[in-house]
Design a protein around this motif. Structure first.
Motif, PDB file in Angstrom:
ATOM      1  N   ASP A   1      10.691   5.765   8.485  1.00  0.00           N
ATOM      2  CA  ASP A   1       9.418   5.198   8.036  1.00  0.00           C
ATOM      3  C   ASP A   1       9.165   3.900   8.809  1.00  0.00           C
ATOM      4  OD1 ASP A   1       7.126   4.584   6.712  1.00  0.00           O
ATOM      5  OD2 ASP A   1       8.040   4.200   4.767  1.00  0.00           O
ATOM      6  N   PRO A   2       8.848   4.010  10.100  1.00  0.00           N
ATOM      7  CA  PRO A   2       8.674   2.819  10.932  1.00  0.00           C
ATOM      8  C   PRO A   2       7.254   2.266  10.839  1.00  0.00           C
ATOM      9  CG  PRO A   2       8.419   4.751  12.283  1.00  0.00           C
ATOM     10  CD  PRO A   2       8.678   5.245  10.875  1.00  0.00           C
ATOM     11  N   PHE A   3       7.028   1.141  11.462  1.00  0.00           N
ATOM     12  CA  PHE A   3       5.673   0.604  11.587  1.00  0.00           C
ATOM     13  C   PHE A   3       5.073   1.219  12.847  1.00  0.00           C
ATOM     14  CE2 PHE A   3       2.370  -2.399  12.752  1.00  0.00           C
ATOM     15  CZ  PHE A   3       1.824  -2.750  11.528  1.00  0.00           C
ATOM     16  N   GLY A   4       4.203   2.242  12.689  1.00  0.00           N
ATOM     17  CA  GLY A   4       3.625   2.930  13.843  1.00  0.00           C
ATOM     18  C   GLY A   4       4.149   4.336  13.978  1.00  0.00           C
ATOM     19  N   THR A   5       4.449   4.736  15.190  1.00  0.00           N
ATOM     20  CA  THR A   5       4.862   6.109  15.461  1.00  0.00           C
ATOM     21  C   THR A   5       6.354   6.329  15.219  1.00  0.00           C
ATOM     22  OG1 THR A   5       5.002   7.850  17.139  1.00  0.00           O
ATOM     23  CG2 THR A   5       5.167   5.578  17.915  1.00  0.00           C
ATOM     24  N   PRO A   6       6.724   7.477  14.634  1.00  0.00           N
ATOM     25  CA  PRO A   6       8.143   7.819  14.491  1.00  0.00           C
ATOM     26  C   PRO A   6       8.705   8.535  15.721  1.00  0.00           C
ATOM     27  CG  PRO A   6       6.815   9.473  13.409  1.00  0.00           C
ATOM     28  CD  PRO A   6       5.844   8.459  13.962  1.00  0.00           C
TER      29      PRO A   6
ATOM     30  N   CYS B   1      20.030   7.871   4.322  1.00  0.00           N
ATOM     31  CA  CYS B   1      19.860   6.800   5.301  1.00  0.00           C
ATOM     32  C   CYS B   1      18.395   6.408   5.393  1.00  0.00           C
ATOM     33  CB  CYS B   1      20.355   7.233   6.682  1.00  0.00           C
ATOM     34  SG  CYS B   1      20.010   6.017   7.988  1.00  0.00           S
ATOM     35  N   ASP B   2      18.106   5.144   5.093  1.00  0.00           N
ATOM     36  CA  ASP B   2      16.787   4.574   5.333  1.00  0.00           C
ATOM     37  C   ASP B   2      16.891   3.798   6.641  1.00  0.00           C
ATOM     38  OD1 ASP B   2      14.335   3.360   5.336  1.00  0.00           O
ATOM     39  OD2 ASP B   2      14.694   2.077   3.602  1.00  0.00           O
ATOM     40  N   ALA B   3      16.396   4.407   7.714  1.00  0.00           N
ATOM     41  CA  ALA B   3      16.630   3.867   9.058  1.00  0.00           C
ATOM     42  C   ALA B   3      15.858   2.591   9.343  1.00  0.00           C
ATOM     43  CB  ALA B   3      16.292   4.927  10.109  1.00  0.00           C
ATOM     44  N   PHE B   4      14.768   2.351   8.606  1.00  0.00           N
ATOM     45  CA  PHE B   4      13.955   1.144   8.790  1.00  0.00           C
ATOM     46  C   PHE B   4      13.810   0.451   7.439  1.00  0.00           C
ATOM     47  CE2 PHE B   4      12.932   3.963  12.225  1.00  0.00           C
ATOM     48  CZ  PHE B   4      12.806   3.133  13.329  1.00  0.00           C
ATOM     49  N   GLY B   5      14.835  -0.272   7.043  1.00  0.00           N
ATOM     50  CA  GLY B   5      14.947  -0.759   5.678  1.00  0.00           C
ATOM     51  C   GLY B   5      13.954  -1.816   5.265  1.00  0.00           C
ATOM     52  N   GLY B   6      13.594  -2.741   6.176  1.00  0.00           N
ATOM     53  CA  GLY B   6      12.715  -3.842   5.794  1.00  0.00           C
ATOM     54  C   GLY B   6      13.317  -4.647   4.664  1.00  0.00           C
TER      55      GLY B   6
ATOM     56  N   CYS C   1      12.764  13.104   6.349  1.00  0.00           N
ATOM     57  CA  CYS C   1      11.524  12.556   5.797  1.00  0.00           C
ATOM     58  C   CYS C   1      10.924  11.651   6.870  1.00  0.00           C
ATOM     59  CB  CYS C   1      11.787  11.739   4.542  1.00  0.00           C
ATOM     60  SG  CYS C   1      12.891  12.513   3.342  1.00  0.00           S
ATOM     61  N   VAL C   2       9.683  11.882   7.226  1.00  0.00           N
ATOM     62  CA  VAL C   2       9.076  11.149   8.340  1.00  0.00           C
ATOM     63  C   VAL C   2       7.685  10.650   7.958  1.00  0.00           C
ATOM     64  CG1 VAL C   2       8.262  11.301  10.723  1.00  0.00           C
ATOM     65  CG2 VAL C   2      10.341  12.490  10.058  1.00  0.00           C
ATOM     66  N   THR C   3       7.433   9.381   8.280  1.00  0.00           N
ATOM     67  CA  THR C   3       6.108   8.799   8.101  1.00  0.00           C
ATOM     68  C   THR C   3       5.532   8.421   9.451  1.00  0.00           C
ATOM     69  OG1 THR C   3       6.767   7.838   5.977  1.00  0.00           O
ATOM     70  CG2 THR C   3       4.774   6.960   6.988  1.00  0.00           C
TER      71      THR C   3
ATOM     72  N   VAL D   1       0.829  -1.209   0.000  1.00  0.00           N
ATOM     73  CA  VAL D   1       0.000   0.000   0.000  1.00  0.00           C
ATOM     74  C   VAL D   1       0.864   1.261   0.000  1.00  0.00           C
ATOM     75  CG1 VAL D   1      -1.738   1.290   1.306  1.00  0.00           C
ATOM     76  CG2 VAL D   1      -1.906  -1.191   1.134  1.00  0.00           C
ATOM     77  N   MET D   2       2.112   1.133   0.479  1.00  0.00           N
ATOM     78  CA  MET D   2       2.996   2.295   0.583  1.00  0.00           C
ATOM     79  C   MET D   2       3.763   2.572  -0.706  1.00  0.00           C
ATOM     80  SD  MET D   2       2.408   3.440   3.603  1.00  0.00           S
ATOM     81  CE  MET D   2       3.697   4.286   4.513  1.00  0.00           C
ATOM     82  N   GLU D   3       3.388   1.930  -1.795  1.00  0.00           N
ATOM     83  CA  GLU D   3       4.084   2.181  -3.058  1.00  0.00           C
ATOM     84  C   GLU D   3       3.980   3.649  -3.460  1.00  0.00           C
ATOM     85  OE1 GLU D   3       4.332   0.612  -7.706  1.00  0.00           O
ATOM     86  OE2 GLU D   3       2.755  -0.145  -6.377  1.00  0.00           O
ATOM     87  N   LEU D   4       2.799   4.248  -3.293  1.00  0.00           N
ATOM     88  CA  LEU D   4       2.635   5.668  -3.611  1.00  0.00           C
ATOM     89  C   LEU D   4       3.547   6.521  -2.737  1.00  0.00           C
ATOM     90  CD1 LEU D   4       1.183   7.974  -5.105  1.00  0.00           C
ATOM     91  CD2 LEU D   4      -0.597   7.879  -3.346  1.00  0.00           C
ATOM     92  N   ASN D   5       3.660   6.176  -1.471  1.00  0.00           N
ATOM     93  CA  ASN D   5       4.572   6.860  -0.556  1.00  0.00           C
ATOM     94  C   ASN D   5       5.997   6.821  -1.109  1.00  0.00           C
ATOM     95  OD1 ASN D   5       6.580   7.099   1.586  1.00  0.00           O
ATOM     96  ND2 ASN D   5       4.947   6.874   3.085  1.00  0.00           N
ATOM     97  N   ARG D   6       6.424   5.637  -1.546  1.00  0.00           N
ATOM     98  CA  ARG D   6       7.784   5.493  -2.063  1.00  0.00           C
ATOM     99  C   ARG D   6       7.960   6.227  -3.393  1.00  0.00           C
ATOM    100  NH1 ARG D   6       6.902   0.429   0.617  1.00  0.00           N
ATOM    101  NH2 ARG D   6       5.917  -0.489  -1.219  1.00  0.00           N
ATOM    102  N   ASP D   7       6.917   6.214  -4.244  1.00  0.00           N
ATOM    103  CA  ASP D   7       6.983   6.966  -5.504  1.00  0.00           C
ATOM    104  C   ASP D   7       7.196   8.450  -5.241  1.00  0.00           C
ATOM    105  OD1 ASP D   7       6.550   4.657  -6.951  1.00  0.00           O
ATOM    106  OD2 ASP D   7       4.455   5.090  -7.431  1.00  0.00           O
ATOM    107  N   LEU D   8       6.410   8.998  -4.330  1.00  0.00           N
ATOM    108  CA  LEU D   8       6.521  10.421  -3.984  1.00  0.00           C
ATOM    109  C   LEU D   8       7.865  10.719  -3.335  1.00  0.00           C
ATOM    110  CD1 LEU D   8       2.898  10.897  -2.638  1.00  0.00           C
ATOM    111  CD2 LEU D   8       3.851  12.052  -4.646  1.00  0.00           C
ATOM    112  N   SER D   9       8.372   9.766  -2.549  1.00  0.00           N
ATOM    113  CA  SER D   9       9.674   9.951  -1.900  1.00  0.00           C
ATOM    114  C   SER D   9      10.788  10.042  -2.929  1.00  0.00           C
ATOM    115  CB  SER D   9       9.945   8.792  -0.932  1.00  0.00           C
ATOM    116  OG  SER D   9       8.994   8.758   0.098  1.00  0.00           O
ATOM    117  N   VAL D  10      10.719   9.200  -3.951  1.00  0.00           N
ATOM    118  CA  VAL D  10      11.718   9.262  -5.016  1.00  0.00           C
ATOM    119  C   VAL D  10      11.682  10.628  -5.694  1.00  0.00           C
ATOM    120  CG1 VAL D  10      12.350   8.354  -7.298  1.00  0.00           C
ATOM    121  CG2 VAL D  10      11.807   6.775  -5.432  1.00  0.00           C
TER     122      VAL D  10
END
Length: 384
Positions: free
Chosen positions: A130-135, A58-63, A153-155, A32-41
């Motif tokens: 971009d963590p799962f939940g609160t930053p 730095c992507d602090a929460f890489g997954g 950049c914060v999600t 679902v976060m593909e749009l988020n990543r598109d806009l981030s690029v």
């Protein structure tokens, strides 16, 4: 373990097959976060164009590593993209995905996000949280780590707290009281922005918001980092409160950390609902968003049309005042059916007020016109 292949932008990665998106997935990946990543690029590509040097990210929460991999693959002038995650399986899979995409400017680390950001102080131009939940638990480390001229950049996906469904968690995590009303998503975004500014101010740093949006189940902010006590103090003057009248829908912005707020609405005498402290200043930079719009045609995106539609709405509302009016909510108060939105907007413009649609709500308008004037316009158009 079964794996599936995912294609986004210019990259292909593999992820473990899972039934439901959750923090318990073997490696976190949210389609679902593909749009988020598109806009981030697009946002980071715009940021890079404004710099006179190659950038480090730095992507602090890489997954799965997809965000950092896309940054390195789709943005020219990325000297280094670092992907960090505490999950050992995620780290191993990210290394494999980097190899499969034939990249040599991406490095992977396994560490706690706070520890990693503290250890890498001053080494990154961009920090993406971009963590799962609160930053909230990670913003302090990002504030200490980022240098002047950098971008944060914060999600936030804990929208139930930021939008006032659960008030106590919002107060606990962000130090602010939310409101549950028709413009709660904007209020929540402003609470998040205010929290970021207060946190960065401890380090004599201030933020200049470039692009912000609330989409589906998350909120996202992009801001440039400046430094200096004087400028930071001036920036903090944009903190304040929004007082909302649940009876007549009147609202008023009160700037300052301890402003004098009347206990009752001046229009109808009802007790105010108050949200804050929050950011009362601009959430967008129209020039930055225009640059993102111009960049989009260059990008290979699956959700380009959605991204463009969102950016155009954010551009239109970039200089509008805080909060918006939900025309359906106003019409319910007036006990009439809602006239066509465009007709209302045209009538407001003819009287010399500014007005725009908002990405927060398809029935919302942002305007500097007073509520009683908007109601008069609605009634006149309803009678036609």
């Amino acid at each position: 373990m079964d794996f599936i292949q995912v294609e986004e932008g210019q990259v292909k990665i593999k992820i473990p097959h899972f039934e439901k998106v959750s923090s318990r997935a073997p490696v976190f990946y949210n389609p679902v976060m593909e749009l988020n990543r598109d806009l981030s690029v697009a946002a980071l590509k715009m940021y890079r164009q404004e710099q006179e040097h190659d950038i480090t990210i730095c992507d602090a929460f890489g997954g799965s590593g997809i965000r950092g991999i896309r940054y390195s693959k789709e943005i020219d002038g990325v000297a280094l993209a670092v992907v960090n995650d505490l999950n050992p399986l995620a780290v191993d899979l990210t290394r494999e995905n980097i190899s499969d995409n034939e990249l040599d400017n991406v490095k992977v680390y396994r560490d706690d996000a706070n520890m990693f950001l503290r250890k890498c102080r001053g080494k990154f131009d961009v920090v993406d949280i971009d963590p799962f939940g609160t930053p909230a638990p990670y913003v302090e480390s990002a504030a200490a780590s980022l240098r002047a001229g950098g971008m944060i950049c914060v999600t936030a996906t804990d929208t139930s707290a930021l939008c006032g469904t659960y008030k106590k968690p919002c107060i606990r995590k962000y130090g602010a009281k939310p409101l549950r009303n028709e413009y709660c998503h904007e209020t929540g975004l402003r609470i998040l922005a205010g929290f970021l500014c207060r946190t960065f101010s401890k380090h004599k740093k201030y933020l200049k918001f470039q692009f912000s949006h609330s989409t589906e189940h998350y909120m996202r902010l992009y801001a440039l980092v400046g430094k200096g006590a004087k400028n930071t103090d001036e920036s903090l003057e944009n903190l304040g409160y929004i007082a909302h009248c649940p009876k007549c829908l009147n609202r008023q912005v009160f700037k300052g950390m301890t402003p004098q707020i009347p206990s009752k609405c001046q229009e109808c005498g009802e007790v105010w609902d108050v949200a804050g402290p929050l950011w009362c200043g601009k959430l967008h930079n129209s020039d930055f968003i225009e640059g993102m719009i111009n960049i989009l045609p260059e990008l290979d995106l699956n959700r380009k049309n959605e991204a463009l539609k969102l950016l155009n709405k954010c551009y239109d509302e970039s200089n509008a005042p805080p909060t918006f009016y939900d025309l359906h909510a106003v019409c319910r108060k007036l006990k009439i059916s809602a006239p066509p939105l465009e007709k209302i907007m045209d009538s407001i413009k003819k009287e010399g007020y500014t007005v725009s649609r908002t990405h927060f709500n398809p029935n919302g308008i942002k305007t500097d016109a007073p509520l009683n004037f908007i109601e008069k316009i609605i009634l006149n158009n309803s009678a036609d």
